[in-house]
Design an enzyme around this catalytic site. Sequence first.
Site: not given
Ligand code: MG
Length: 332
Positions: A139, A168, A197, A222, A246
């Site tokens: 992250k 991300d 991301e 995302d 997802k």
């Molecule tokens: Mg993500």
Amino acid sequence: MVGMRWQWRIYEEPLREPLATAQGVWRSRRGILLRLEDDDGHLGYGEIAPLPGWGSETLADDLALCRRLPNRLTPAIMAAIPETLAAARFGFSTAWQSVGQLPYRLRPWPICALLGRGRAALEQWQQPWRQGHTIFKWKVGVLSPEEEQGILKALLAALPQGAKLRLDANGGWDVTTAERWLDWLERHGNGRIEYVEQPLPPAQWQALLTLAHRVTTPIALDESVVRASELQRWLERGWPGLFVIKPALFGSPDRLSLLLRQGLEPQRLVFSSALEGAIARTAIFQLFETWQPCRALGFGVERWRSVPLLTSLADYSAEWHRLDNYGKIYYN
Ligand code: MG
């Protein structure tokens, strides 16, 4: 008789450890389990696992749906579930497909290992690497860019050949920061960055498009593409990058299967968990037999929720009953 009888129940499962998100700290995961039965007594199972904090409908929306559906399901009834109830469409569609088909025979797929924020990443890649992971996610947007780039330099120097990183930002950068970061990655990434991301928040879609066309590092959406309708819109906008899907929040899996048949390149898809339970996860892995993921899966969520694949009908029955303390049964 046309259709199938069905039952549903609510569950709430405490997470193994709290999950800090932009919406606060999450301590449990709730959802709805579905059990369908045809007139020959074949059972099927499904799971509705909405996550409004990640862009889906709410559990209350899905409860209202379950309460108003008739006590026999038909394909026409399920097709009429609104697109906005994407998690419900996933749950009902996979439940219907599973009747008489369980248990599935499933393969394992490579999974992306999640590294802790900040400097923790420098100590955390070794164990998953020894276990065979080659893709790691880190992250960014947690510390200042200078601090994170310093850590990333050390991380890139330490990672063995063959290891790759996903960064991300969770939509947390502004345009200037994103441009500076991507310029830095073009100079220092050495081909080791699989993709970045969601560098900008979903609302800044034009800036996202401009950025993706300007840089060579692949960019994945995302938060921008939770539902099938959003993926469709980004394809129409000519998005040149990747999509994180997802499946539990996406909607009917048939929509994605159709887009793949129509030419959407499977290399552009990254499949990721929405902390769904074992029934939904097993359904998703069954879909991978069709979707054939090309990239490591974002399903490394065991820290928060332990999610085995179900391999027998007894497993399904046990999962249906496992959270009885938290569950409520509704018979139709
Ligand atoms: Mg993500």
